[in-house]
Design an enzyme around this catalytic site. Structure first.
Site, PDB file in Angstrom:
ATOM      1  N   LYS A   1      -6.501   7.538   8.174  1.00  0.00           N
ATOM      2  CA  LYS A   1      -6.742   7.548   9.626  1.00  0.00           C
ATOM      3  C   LYS A   1      -6.310   8.884  10.240  1.00  0.00           C
ATOM      4  O   LYS A   1      -7.066   9.507  10.971  1.00  0.00           O
ATOM      5  CB  LYS A   1      -5.990   6.384  10.313  1.00  0.00           C
ATOM      6  CG  LYS A   1      -6.340   5.007   9.780  1.00  0.00           C
ATOM      7  CD  LYS A   1      -5.617   3.902  10.511  1.00  0.00           C
ATOM      8  CE  LYS A   1      -4.113   3.905  10.354  1.00  0.00           C
ATOM      9  NZ  LYS A   1      -3.625   3.657   8.967  1.00  0.00           N
TER      10      LYS A   1
ATOM     11  N   ARG B   1      -2.423  -2.782  16.776  1.00  0.00           N
ATOM     12  CA  ARG B   1      -2.049  -3.270  15.446  1.00  0.00           C
ATOM     13  C   ARG B   1      -1.744  -4.761  15.451  1.00  0.00           C
ATOM     14  O   ARG B   1      -1.416  -5.316  14.400  1.00  0.00           O
ATOM     15  CB  ARG B   1      -0.786  -2.537  15.004  1.00  0.00           C
ATOM     16  CG  ARG B   1      -1.030  -1.464  13.969  1.00  0.00           C
ATOM     17  CD  ARG B   1       0.304  -0.792  13.752  1.00  0.00           C
ATOM     18  NE  ARG B   1       0.456  -0.267  12.449  1.00  0.00           N
ATOM     19  CZ  ARG B   1       0.353   1.026  12.168  1.00  0.00           C
ATOM     20  NH1 ARG B   1       0.023   1.882  13.089  1.00  0.00           N
ATOM     21  NH2 ARG B   1       0.589   1.445  10.952  1.00  0.00           N
TER      22      ARG B   1
ATOM     23  N   ARG C   1       2.204  11.565  -0.855  1.00  0.00           N
ATOM     24  CA  ARG C   1       2.289  12.365   0.380  1.00  0.00           C
ATOM     25  C   ARG C   1       3.662  13.032   0.540  1.00  0.00           C
ATOM     26  O   ARG C   1       4.682  12.367   0.568  1.00  0.00           O
ATOM     27  CB  ARG C   1       2.042  11.474   1.603  1.00  0.00           C
ATOM     28  CG  ARG C   1       2.392  12.199   2.902  1.00  0.00           C
ATOM     29  CD  ARG C   1       1.968  11.509   4.161  1.00  0.00           C
ATOM     30  NE  ARG C   1       2.258  10.105   4.183  1.00  0.00           N
ATOM     31  CZ  ARG C   1       1.622   9.248   4.961  1.00  0.00           C
ATOM     32  NH1 ARG C   1       0.699   9.656   5.783  1.00  0.00           N
ATOM     33  NH2 ARG C   1       1.934   7.967   4.947  1.00  0.00           N
TER      34      ARG C   1
ATOM     35  N   ARG D   1       8.165  10.871   3.824  1.00  0.00           N
ATOM     36  CA  ARG D   1       8.485  10.036   4.976  1.00  0.00           C
ATOM     37  C   ARG D   1       9.380   8.890   4.511  1.00  0.00           C
ATOM     38  O   ARG D   1       9.170   8.348   3.436  1.00  0.00           O
ATOM     39  CB  ARG D   1       7.179   9.458   5.556  1.00  0.00           C
ATOM     40  CG  ARG D   1       6.768  10.081   6.862  1.00  0.00           C
ATOM     41  CD  ARG D   1       5.382   9.735   7.272  1.00  0.00           C
ATOM     42  NE  ARG D   1       5.123   8.309   7.459  1.00  0.00           N
ATOM     43  CZ  ARG D   1       3.985   7.811   7.932  1.00  0.00           C
ATOM     44  NH1 ARG D   1       3.004   8.637   8.269  1.00  0.00           N
ATOM     45  NH2 ARG D   1       3.798   6.524   8.071  1.00  0.00           N
TER      46      ARG D   1
ATOM     47  N   ARG E   1       4.665  -2.516   4.191  1.00  0.00           N
ATOM     48  CA  ARG E   1       3.683  -2.054   5.205  1.00  0.00           C
ATOM     49  C   ARG E   1       2.308  -2.650   4.923  1.00  0.00           C
ATOM     50  O   ARG E   1       1.590  -3.028   5.840  1.00  0.00           O
ATOM     51  CB  ARG E   1       3.612  -0.519   5.210  1.00  0.00           C
ATOM     52  CG  ARG E   1       4.790   0.114   5.942  1.00  0.00           C
ATOM     53  CD  ARG E   1       4.934   1.586   5.618  1.00  0.00           C
ATOM     54  NE  ARG E   1       3.797   2.392   6.021  1.00  0.00           N
ATOM     55  CZ  ARG E   1       3.557   3.617   5.549  1.00  0.00           C
ATOM     56  NH1 ARG E   1       4.367   4.160   4.665  1.00  0.00           N
ATOM     57  NH2 ARG E   1       2.519   4.281   5.981  1.00  0.00           N
TER      58      ARG E   1
HETATM   59  P1  AP5 Z   1      -3.220   9.587   6.183  1.00  0.00           P
HETATM   60  O1  AP5 Z   1      -4.395  10.242   6.783  1.00  0.00           O
HETATM   61  O2  AP5 Z   1      -1.859   9.936   6.703  1.00  0.00           O
HETATM   62  O3  AP5 Z   1      -3.411   8.012   6.219  1.00  0.00           O
HETATM   63  P2  AP5 Z   1      -3.123   6.994   7.410  1.00  0.00           P
HETATM   64  O4  AP5 Z   1      -4.176   5.952   7.357  1.00  0.00           O
HETATM   65  O5  AP5 Z   1      -2.929   7.738   8.702  1.00  0.00           O
HETATM   66  O6  AP5 Z   1      -1.793   6.368   6.858  1.00  0.00           O
HETATM   67  P3  AP5 Z   1      -0.302   6.396   7.404  1.00  0.00           P
HETATM   68  O7  AP5 Z   1       0.522   6.019   6.207  1.00  0.00           O
HETATM   69  O8  AP5 Z   1       0.110   7.656   8.074  1.00  0.00           O
HETATM   70  O9  AP5 Z   1      -0.473   5.341   8.516  1.00  0.00           O
HETATM   71  P4  AP5 Z   1       0.252   4.064   8.915  1.00  0.00           P
HETATM   72  O10 AP5 Z   1      -0.794   3.370   9.640  1.00  0.00           O
HETATM   73  O11 AP5 Z   1       0.969   3.259   7.902  1.00  0.00           O
HETATM   74  O12 AP5 Z   1       1.465   4.744   9.678  1.00  0.00           O
HETATM   75  P5  AP5 Z   1       1.704   5.122  11.195  1.00  0.00           P
HETATM   76  O13 AP5 Z   1       2.200   6.491  11.217  1.00  0.00           O
HETATM   77  O14 AP5 Z   1       0.537   4.751  12.039  1.00  0.00           O
HETATM   78  O15 AP5 Z   1      -3.297   9.815   4.598  1.00  0.00           O
HETATM   79  C1  AP5 Z   1      -2.250   9.418   3.740  1.00  0.00           C
HETATM   80  C2  AP5 Z   1      -2.160  10.463   2.605  1.00  0.00           C
HETATM   81  O16 AP5 Z   1      -3.373  10.439   1.865  1.00  0.00           O
HETATM   82  C3  AP5 Z   1      -1.996  11.902   3.113  1.00  0.00           C
HETATM   83  O17 AP5 Z   1      -1.145  12.612   2.263  1.00  0.00           O
HETATM   84  C4  AP5 Z   1      -3.429  12.483   3.049  1.00  0.00           C
HETATM   85  O18 AP5 Z   1      -3.432  13.861   2.820  1.00  0.00           O
HETATM   86  C5  AP5 Z   1      -4.012  11.707   1.871  1.00  0.00           C
HETATM   87  N1  AP5 Z   1      -5.455  11.456   2.010  1.00  0.00           N
HETATM   88  C6  AP5 Z   1      -6.117  11.083   3.128  1.00  0.00           C
HETATM   89  N2  AP5 Z   1      -7.431  10.909   2.873  1.00  0.00           N
HETATM   90  C7  AP5 Z   1      -7.599  11.169   1.550  1.00  0.00           C
HETATM   91  C8  AP5 Z   1      -8.727  11.167   0.683  1.00  0.00           C
HETATM   92  N3  AP5 Z   1      -9.958  10.863   1.117  1.00  0.00           N
HETATM   93  N4  AP5 Z   1      -8.533  11.474  -0.616  1.00  0.00           N
HETATM   94  C9  AP5 Z   1      -7.294  11.799  -1.087  1.00  0.00           C
HETATM   95  N5  AP5 Z   1      -6.181  11.838  -0.306  1.00  0.00           N
HETATM   96  C10 AP5 Z   1      -6.326  11.523   0.996  1.00  0.00           C
HETATM   97  O19 AP5 Z   1       2.847   4.092  11.569  1.00  0.00           O
HETATM   98  C11 AP5 Z   1       4.157   4.211  11.028  1.00  0.00           C
HETATM   99  C12 AP5 Z   1       5.035   3.088  11.588  1.00  0.00           C
HETATM  100  O20 AP5 Z   1       5.136   3.217  13.028  1.00  0.00           O
HETATM  101  C13 AP5 Z   1       4.517   1.658  11.381  1.00  0.00           C
HETATM  102  O21 AP5 Z   1       4.843   1.144  10.104  1.00  0.00           O
HETATM  103  C14 AP5 Z   1       5.220   0.921  12.518  1.00  0.00           C
HETATM  104  O22 AP5 Z   1       6.575   0.693  12.227  1.00  0.00           O
HETATM  105  C15 AP5 Z   1       5.168   1.940  13.651  1.00  0.00           C
HETATM  106  N6  AP5 Z   1       3.943   1.777  14.475  1.00  0.00           N
HETATM  107  C16 AP5 Z   1       2.929   2.688  14.628  1.00  0.00           C
HETATM  108  N7  AP5 Z   1       1.978   2.211  15.443  1.00  0.00           N
HETATM  109  C17 AP5 Z   1       2.398   0.967  15.821  1.00  0.00           C
HETATM  110  C18 AP5 Z   1       1.816  -0.041  16.641  1.00  0.00           C
HETATM  111  N8  AP5 Z   1       0.633   0.116  17.248  1.00  0.00           N
HETATM  112  N9  AP5 Z   1       2.505  -1.207  16.779  1.00  0.00           N
HETATM  113  C19 AP5 Z   1       3.704  -1.399  16.195  1.00  0.00           C
HETATM  114  N10 AP5 Z   1       4.296  -0.488  15.393  1.00  0.00           N
HETATM  115  C20 AP5 Z   1       3.638   0.693  15.216  1.00  0.00           C
END
Ligand code: AP5
Length: 227
Positions: A21, A96, A135, A167, A178
């Site tokens: 994402k 979410r 990552r 992270r 997660r």
């Molecule tokens: P990346 O692009 O970072 O993937 P992502 O889908 O953004 O995954 P995240 O792990 O960052 O998201 P998340 O939803 O768990 O965490 P968030 O920060 O929102 O890619 C991941 C890796 O893969 C990178 O190294 C990238 O380079 C690589 N990659 C990408 N595409 C690729 C491809 N095609 N091929 C190969 N490699 C690739 O949330 C963190 C925490 O915050 C949550 O757990 C929660 O505690 C809190 N939080 C956030 N939002 C809310 C909400 N709305 N409500 C409640 N709690 C929340």
């Protein structure tokens, strides 16, 4: 009536942790000129700055649980109310939970706005785990260095030689939680948005460029329909 520029997009990027994402959102932001709003990034900034919100959110984030809805709803209302988001935005990591989605819908209705589309990035669990555990981030320039397909672990950032770190919530046990939290609390939104005719499923497997091509094509079709 929604009186925005018909080319402006209001998009939600939905998908499990590691689906790509954030990676795709940064590209869409550049190509389509809509601000990328990531609740995860905003929360991490609050944690670093040790704000009141950061102190409340940290305990949930570190174990892979969701931060309470009301904190997130207030955060999003404040961010979307800013001038750069008046015409369009790209939400990454929000909503979410069903409650977040329902409150957000009311928020948009009250402003006579409507979402254009919800893009679901679809990726197999095995790939999600490989991406997340590979990552590493640079402490100096913030670059995302994914080592999943490298032959050996680099000693430092390829761009600025800064120190690499993982992270806190990318540790194996936390990642498993997660993914479970996603299935339990966020996956029901797939049906919620499908029911509203807003869901577009995009294959999130393959290289970043492969996925970017599919995402761009889908959004261009959406713009074409809106224009
Ligand atoms: P990346 O692009 O970072 O993937 P992502 O889908 O953004 O995954 P995240 O792990 O960052 O998201 P998340 O939803 O768990 O965490 P968030 O920060 O929102 O890619 C991941 C890796 O893969 C990178 O190294 C990238 O380079 C690589 N990659 C990408 N595409 C690729 C491809 N095609 N091929 C190969 N490699 C690739 O949330 C963190 C925490 O915050 C949550 O757990 C929660 O505690 C809190 N939080 C956030 N939002 C809310 C909400 N709305 N409500 C409640 N709690 C929340």
């Amino acid at each position: 009536m929604d009186s925005r520029d018909p080319k402006a997009l209001m998009v939600i990027l939905l998908g499990p942790p590691g689906a790509g994402k954030g990676t795709q959102a940064r590209r869409i932001e550049e190509e389509f000129g809509v601000p990328h709003i990531s609740t995860g990034d905003i929360l991490r900034e609050h944690v670093t700055l040790e704000t009141e919100l950061g102190q409340k959110a940290q305990q949930y984030m570190e174990c892979g649980e969701l931060v309470p809805d009301q904190l997130i709803i207030d955060l999003i209302a404040d961010r979307i109310g800013q001038p750069d988001a008046a015409e369009g935005f790209l939400l990454d990591g929000f909503p979410r939970t069903t409650r977040q989605a329902v409150v957000f819908e009311e928020f948009l209705n009250n402003r006579q706005l409507k979402l254009d589309t919800v893009l679901l990035l679809d990726v197999e669990d095995e790939q999600l785990i490989a991406r997340i555990s590979g990552r590493y981030l640079c402490r100096d320039c913030g670059s995302d260095i994914n080592v999943a397909e490298l032959e050996s672990m680099p000693e430092s950032c390829a761009y600025c030689d800064g120190e690499l770190y993982q992270r806190e919530d990318d540790r194996e046990e936390t990642v498993k939680n997660r993914l479970q939290v996603y299935r339990r609390q966020t996956a029901p939104l797939v049906e919620y948005y499908r029911g509203q005719g807003l869901l577009k499923k995009v294959d999130g497997s393959g290289t970043v460029e492969d996925v970017a091509r599919r995402v761009t094509e889908t959004l261009k079709q959406e713009q074409g329909q809106e224009a």
